[in-house]
Design a protein around this motif. Structure first.
Motif, PDB file in Angstrom:
ATOM      1  N   ALA A  87       0.824  -1.216   0.000  1.00 34.79           N
ATOM      2  CA  ALA A  87       0.000   0.000   0.000  1.00 34.79           C
ATOM      3  C   ALA A  87       0.853   1.260   0.000  1.00 34.79           C
ATOM      4  CB  ALA A  87      -0.947  -0.002   1.208  1.00 34.79           C
ATOM      5  N   MET A  88       2.126   1.146   0.367  1.00 32.25           N
ATOM      6  CA  MET A  88       2.978   2.337   0.363  1.00 32.25           C
ATOM      7  C   MET A  88       3.521   2.672  -1.028  1.00 32.25           C
ATOM      8  SD  MET A  88       6.478   1.083   2.369  1.00 32.25           S
ATOM      9  CE  MET A  88       5.709   0.224   3.730  1.00 32.25           C
ATOM     10  N   VAL A  89       3.302   1.776  -1.990  1.00 31.71           N
ATOM     11  CA  VAL A  89       3.784   2.019  -3.352  1.00 31.71           C
ATOM     12  C   VAL A  89       2.730   2.829  -4.119  1.00 31.71           C
ATOM     13  CG1 VAL A  89       4.487   0.922  -5.531  1.00 31.71           C
ATOM     14  CG2 VAL A  89       5.079  -0.146  -3.325  1.00 31.71           C
ATOM     15  N   PRO A  90       3.127   3.965  -4.713  1.00 27.82           N
ATOM     16  CA  PRO A  90       2.159   4.764  -5.466  1.00 27.82           C
ATOM     17  C   PRO A  90       1.412   3.901  -6.494  1.00 27.82           C
ATOM     18  CG  PRO A  90       4.226   5.955  -5.271  1.00 27.82           C
ATOM     19  CD  PRO A  90       4.468   4.580  -4.710  1.00 27.82           C
ATOM     20  N   GLY A  91       0.102   4.032  -6.516  1.00 29.34           N
ATOM     21  CA  GLY A  91      -0.702   3.218  -7.410  1.00 29.34           C
ATOM     22  C   GLY A  91      -1.318   2.014  -6.705  1.00 29.34           C
ATOM     23  N   TYR A  92      -0.835   1.725  -5.508  1.00 29.86           N
ATOM     24  CA  TYR A  92      -1.341   0.555  -4.776  1.00 29.86           C
ATOM     25  C   TYR A  92      -2.119   0.917  -3.514  1.00 29.86           C
ATOM     26  CZ  TYR A  92       1.136  -2.536  -7.875  1.00 29.86           C
ATOM     27  OH  TYR A  92       1.538  -3.215  -8.989  1.00 29.86           O
ATOM     28  N   GLU A  93      -2.396   2.197  -3.340  1.00 26.08           N
ATOM     29  CA  GLU A  93      -3.121   2.632  -2.150  1.00 26.08           C
ATOM     30  C   GLU A  93      -4.477   1.938  -2.070  1.00 26.08           C
ATOM     31  OE1 GLU A  93      -2.057   4.563  -4.599  1.00 26.08           O
ATOM     32  OE2 GLU A  93      -0.517   5.919  -3.787  1.00 26.08           O
ATOM     33  N   TRP A  94      -5.041   1.599  -3.238  1.00 25.89           N
ATOM     34  CA  TRP A  94      -6.380   1.008  -3.282  1.00 25.89           C
ATOM     35  C   TRP A  94      -6.491  -0.291  -2.493  1.00 25.89           C
ATOM     36  CZ3 TRP A  94      -7.041  -3.930  -5.211  1.00 25.89           C
ATOM     37  CH2 TRP A  94      -5.975  -4.463  -5.965  1.00 25.89           C
ATOM     38  N   ILE A  95      -5.378  -0.996  -2.318  1.00 21.86           N
ATOM     39  CA  ILE A  95      -5.507  -2.323  -1.687  1.00 21.86           C
ATOM     40  C   ILE A  95      -5.998  -2.249  -0.246  1.00 21.86           C
ATOM     41  CG2 ILE A  95      -3.758  -3.371  -3.194  1.00 21.86           C
ATOM     42  CD1 ILE A  95      -1.834  -3.331  -0.780  1.00 21.86           C
ATOM     43  N   LEU A  96      -5.749  -1.107   0.414  1.00 21.34           N
ATOM     44  CA  LEU A  96      -6.238  -0.960   1.787  1.00 21.34           C
ATOM     45  C   LEU A  96      -7.431  -0.004   1.871  1.00 21.34           C
ATOM     46  CD1 LEU A  96      -2.997  -0.999   4.007  1.00 21.34           C
ATOM     47  CD2 LEU A  96      -4.546  -2.873   3.441  1.00 21.34           C
ATOM     48  N   ARG A  97      -8.008   0.342   0.727  1.00 15.73           N
ATOM     49  CA  ARG A  97      -9.188   1.212   0.761  1.00 15.73           C
ATOM     50  C   ARG A  97     -10.319   0.480   1.482  1.00 15.73           C
ATOM     51  NH1 ARG A  97      -9.726   3.165  -4.821  1.00 15.73           N
ATOM     52  NH2 ARG A  97      -7.749   4.190  -4.344  1.00 15.73           N
ATOM     53  N   GLY A  98     -10.877   1.137   2.443  1.00 16.51           N
ATOM     54  CA  GLY A  98     -11.916   0.494   3.264  1.00 16.51           C
ATOM     55  C   GLY A  98     -11.359  -0.015   4.590  1.00 16.51           C
ATOM     56  N   ALA A  99     -10.036  -0.234   4.625  1.00 18.39           N
ATOM     57  CA  ALA A  99      -9.429  -0.759   5.855  1.00 18.39           C
ATOM     58  C   ALA A  99      -9.508   0.243   6.995  1.00 18.39           C
ATOM     59  CB  ALA A  99      -7.973  -1.153   5.603  1.00 18.39           C
ATOM     60  N   GLU A 100      -9.679   1.522   6.665  1.00 18.55           N
ATOM     61  CA  GLU A 100      -9.796   2.528   7.728  1.00 18.55           C
ATOM     62  C   GLU A 100     -11.046   2.280   8.576  1.00 18.55           C
ATOM     63  OE1 GLU A 100      -9.944   3.170   4.516  1.00 18.55           O
ATOM     64  OE2 GLU A 100     -11.972   3.939   4.146  1.00 18.55           O
ATOM     65  N   ALA A 101     -12.000   1.542   8.040  1.00 19.89           N
ATOM     66  CA  ALA A 101     -13.210   1.221   8.803  1.00 19.89           C
ATOM     67  C   ALA A 101     -13.106  -0.139   9.503  1.00 19.89           C
ATOM     68  CB  ALA A 101     -14.428   1.228   7.870  1.00 19.89           C
ATOM     69  N   GLU A 121      11.365   5.831   0.579  1.00 18.01           N
ATOM     70  CA  GLU A 121      11.712   5.737  -0.838  1.00 18.01           C
ATOM     71  C   GLU A 121      12.332   4.377  -1.177  1.00 18.01           C
ATOM     72  OE1 GLU A 121      14.383   8.893  -3.338  1.00 18.01           O
ATOM     73  OE2 GLU A 121      15.315   7.911  -1.599  1.00 18.01           O
ATOM     74  N   GLY A 122      13.267   3.950  -0.367  1.00 22.35           N
ATOM     75  CA  GLY A 122      13.942   2.678  -0.617  1.00 22.35           C
ATOM     76  C   GLY A 122      12.994   1.495  -0.512  1.00 22.35           C
ATOM     77  N   LEU A 123      12.104   1.554   0.462  1.00 23.43           N
ATOM     78  CA  LEU A 123      11.152   0.450   0.648  1.00 23.43           C
ATOM     79  C   LEU A 123      10.205   0.370  -0.541  1.00 23.43           C
ATOM     80  CD1 LEU A 123      10.342   1.034   4.421  1.00 23.43           C
ATOM     81  CD2 LEU A 123      11.769  -0.786   3.463  1.00 23.43           C
ATOM     82  N   ARG A 124       9.656   1.532  -0.924  1.00 25.02           N
ATOM     83  CA  ARG A 124       8.750   1.575  -2.084  1.00 25.02           C
ATOM     84  C   ARG A 124       9.432   1.010  -3.321  1.00 25.02           C
ATOM     85  NH1 ARG A 124       8.381   7.400  -1.322  1.00 25.02           N
ATOM     86  NH2 ARG A 124       7.070   7.642   0.521  1.00 25.02           N
ATOM     87  N   GLY A 125      10.677   1.423  -3.516  1.00 23.15           N
ATOM     88  CA  GLY A 125      11.418   0.995  -4.700  1.00 23.15           C
ATOM     89  C   GLY A 125      11.641  -0.507  -4.718  1.00 23.15           C
ATOM     90  N   ALA A 126      11.978  -1.058  -3.563  1.00 28.65           N
ATOM     91  CA  ALA A 126      12.267  -2.494  -3.513  1.00 28.65           C
ATOM     92  C   ALA A 126      11.001  -3.314  -3.752  1.00 28.65           C
ATOM     93  CB  ALA A 126      12.879  -2.849  -2.157  1.00 28.65           C
ATOM     94  N   ILE A 127       9.893  -2.863  -3.164  1.00 28.22           N
ATOM     95  CA  ILE A 127       8.631  -3.590  -3.360  1.00 28.22           C
ATOM     96  C   ILE A 127       8.189  -3.487  -4.810  1.00 28.22           C
ATOM     97  CG2 ILE A 127       6.177  -3.606  -2.722  1.00 28.22           C
ATOM     98  CD1 ILE A 127       7.106  -2.623   0.104  1.00 28.22           C
ATOM     99  N   ALA A 128       8.314  -2.277  -5.375  1.00 28.58           N
ATOM    100  CA  ALA A 128       7.916  -2.073  -6.771  1.00 28.58           C
ATOM    101  C   ALA A 128       8.758  -2.934  -7.718  1.00 28.58           C
ATOM    102  CB  ALA A 128       8.042  -0.599  -7.145  1.00 28.58           C
ATOM    103  N   GLU A 129      10.035  -3.079  -7.414  1.00 28.31           N
ATOM    104  CA  GLU A 129      10.900  -3.904  -8.259  1.00 28.31           C
ATOM    105  C   GLU A 129      10.462  -5.379  -8.213  1.00 28.31           C
ATOM    106  OE1 GLU A 129      12.929  -3.625 -10.537  1.00 28.31           O
ATOM    107  OE2 GLU A 129      14.235  -5.393 -10.562  1.00 28.31           O
TER     108      GLU A 129
END
Lengths: 461, 461
Positions: A270-284, A362-370
């Motif tokens: 969810a921290m990778v840009p474009g993947y925020e949707w995976i936790l949409r609704g989780a705030e509830a 930044e590093g975490l996002r990059g590694a997950i995206a890779e």
């Protein structure tokens, strides 16, 4: 301690060498069952031994019996990484030997846990209302979530339990047919009975069908049963499918049912840009589990439970005998023993803190995206192949695929042949009743060349 | 990895220096609640940071917030030791990052656990019929023991649970009034209800009264309640008293009730000549917990559950989804995931193996015996004193004592004053309703001089 220093330097070098080249070992251990057990004496030594002798046996007997989770060709289950800052933090943590049951027995472990879990919460985009606690595994996190759900739903369950009561006549816990076995184990342990688990069928993309969830709840209510909790999974174990959390959350809110989100593997994406949707609704949701030891480069074990109703969890478990009473507790500090069944806690926050600082967001996002990029690349090869076909969408870093034509036995034989190479290790699952290979990417040392080599081995075997 | 090597050597030196002289730090942290939290940023860094910066913050912010469990003046709760071989094994274990859910995911962790637990079982004088499994904490060990007891006593509980049944009308779990709070937490979690815990009064030496156990069971049977389990404690938390295990075992055998022995702290003393009696009768128990992380010089966490009926525990929990099926399982290897709720397991056996080999049976016996000697020495000073008196017998390495005349407040003030010295850290409890100081010896660095210093501080404050 002179000895300690000398041996510690020796082990530091051994580990550095090892992490530089795990590829000199076969990924999957080739040892025969029982071989290690039989190679070791039946009794503890009477006299202490020199470290050289112990370490020689480690290299001679233990190392060949390791399956190398650090190997860049480890593609089985969920591949993981013991990153350098995490390993060093564990070395410190073992030496410091903190037992963080009370704030006073380790202010550092207690408060660093708060700080790092706030950092991680922000990275995941979860609201402030979620309080976090570190456990060992997702099994324990989910167990606590469901224990809190039980506490919230069944009056006086802490004192009276579930025996010898007429109410509730039956309890129900809902999850998709692809949810993790930890849900079953937790429900059994909590005394709800395995029959309480209702596995809702999934759509063709392996996501929970909310229409069927809704009708199952309605049918159970009509039959006088108590819907206790729903588990939505973000990244199921077999195919990494994502349940429609937002729709499930709406149902749970309307029905006043505890929602637990199992994002143990995929939540960090969810921290990778474009993947925020995976936790949409989780705030509830009422609670959510995410495992930094899975896909956040933190050595095993470190699981995080976020809970919007930690007071319910505390109510379920807190219990302070005289010998653990402290003045600070009266002054309102947090004692970690109050948020769970384990009294003692290791200083696990240290490794997460060092990992988060070493990589930065930044590093975490990059590694997950890779890792996601590599999985998609591999999926493309499968799609273009005459012999293989994809068995599921690839939302993250796991590819499910199979032979276009092939019996279970043929699949199993091919998998064994590929794994026997020692260069890669893949595992399998079953989707829609059919045998499926799983290629899971999650190790920081894994390069495109390793994924390519897996494909070569599969296509040439 | 060049960086890893360099940083690992630096940390090796830091730890060696630290373990050489933890006395340069106050035992009990002097940090104010919230200070560490406030000193750290509210968000994870966006960019990765250099290890030097991270480690500088570790030294500047984390270290002052540590309570030093390694300090030879740590006499609170149960004092413990992260011995050199244990710390080095944890360093290796973090780097190897084994996840031992299945035999094939770590043959080494799976089989070394069998070997080391057989060694330990022999050292404790327990019969072969006990199979062992490693968990994180005694809370989890006792939880599994009671889950197995529930499985054995209540027909079909795994599938049907405890809700909506008329039988059993009530369940009972017996332990002494001095038993550990983990019993309460396990009973609550299992859905038996806290009311199920029957705390049997103790004799003047804080040992469970078996006559009262017998009459409690009879009364419950007459009232139609189901006696589920008895917990006998070898080394209670407050006073380290030893319940009469042999007499309790005879009752449990006659009544067909599951007997769990909580020997988490004191069980290891059974290996010292003259102390075999503490586990007499335990051979008839169904399960027993002992914690090498308490008094066997193994870094936290490592708890061992021995069980004579591990098949019942497996029956309660084993559950194999498709993605975890392996050919070896069919061939009869042991998969650790089958003996508990946690799917994943760290490679904890490595540290126990290195500790047992480093010290040898002789070394372990000697170290435990020396701690007992120091405790008796201190108890002698108390006995000879005009101002203090002993509050309990000293079977092991913990001394309970109090001011001959003194209110609770006076006791608490004296304890705070002594702990404020930074040289020692003692904790307290309550026995027979009265405030009691506890001096617990368990660190390998503790010498007679440290115990003497504690006495000086107590008598001069």
């Amino acid at each position: 301690m002179k000895d300690f220093r000398q041996h510690a330097h020796r082990i530091a070098d051994w580990i550095a060498d090892y992490l530089e080249g795990p590829e000199r070992f076969p990924v999957l251990s080739r040892v025969q069952p029982g071989a290690l057990r039989q190679a070791l004496p039946a009794n503890a030594p009477e006299h202490g031994e020199h470290f050289d002798a112990i370490f020689a046996d480690f290299e001679r007997l233990i190392v060949p019996a390791l399956t190398h989770w650090n190997h860049p060709g480890f593609f089985a289950y969920f591949a993981i990484t013991a990153s350098a800052p995490g390993v060093l933090a564990e070395f410190l943590s073992a030496a410091l030997n903190q037992q963080a049951m009370l704030w006073r027995t380790s202010p550092a472990a207690t408060e660093l846990e708060e700080v790092t879990l706030a950092w991680l919460r922000q990275l995941l985009g979860l609201p402030d209302g979620f309080e976090g606690v570190i456990y060992d595994t997702a099994s324990i996190s989910t167990l606590h979530a469901l224990a809190a759900a039980r506490e919230a739903a069944i009056p006086d369950v802490r004192a009276k339990g579930l025996t010898g009561r007429f109410e509730p006549a039956g309890v129900r816990v809902y999850c998709s047919e692809h949810a993790h076995s930890s849900v079953d184990k937790a429900v059994i342990l909590l005394g709800l009975g395995h029959d309480a688990v209702v596995r809702i069928p999934a759509d063709p993309d392996f996501r929970m069908r909310t229409d069927l969830l809704r009708s199952a709840i309605a049918a159970d209510r009509a039959a006088g049963r108590l819907p206790l909790a729903v588990i939505a999974t973000v990244g199921t174990t077999s195919s990494t499918s994502v349940d429609p959390v937002e729709a499930i959350a709406a149902i749970c809110t309307a029905e006043k049912i505890w929602l637990h989100v199992d994002a143990a593997y995929a939540g960090v994406a969810a921290m990778v840009p474009g993947y925020e949707w995976i936790l949409r609704g989780a705030e509830a949701a009422d609670s959510l589990v995410v495992n930094p030891h899975k896909w956040l480069f933190t050595p095993f074990d470190l699981s995080v439970l976020y809970c919007r109703r930690m007071d319910v969890l505390r109510q379920a478990f807190s219990l302070t005998p005289e010998y653990l009473k402290t003045a600070e507790a009266d002054a309102g500090v947090r004692n970690l023993m109050d948020t769970g069944i384990q009294l003692g806690r290791r200083f696990r926050a240290l490794k997460l803190w060092m990992v988060l600082r070493h990589f930065g967001a930044e590093g975490l996002r990059g590694a997950i995206a890779e890792h996601i990029r590599l999985a998609r690349l591999f999926a493309g090869w499968v799609d273009a192949s005459d012999r293989f076909e994809r068995a599921a969408p690839v939302p993250f870093s796991v590819v499910c695929f199979r032979l276009k034509n092939g019996s279970d036995d043929e699949h199993a034989r091919l998998l064994d042949a590929v794994n026997a190479s020692g260069e890669v290790f893949l595992s399998h699952t079953r989707l829609d009743g059919r045998y499926v290979f799983r290629l899971a990417i999650g190790n920081l040392a894994t390069r495109e060349s390793h994924v390519q080599r897996a494909w070569e081995l599969l296509t040439s075997s």
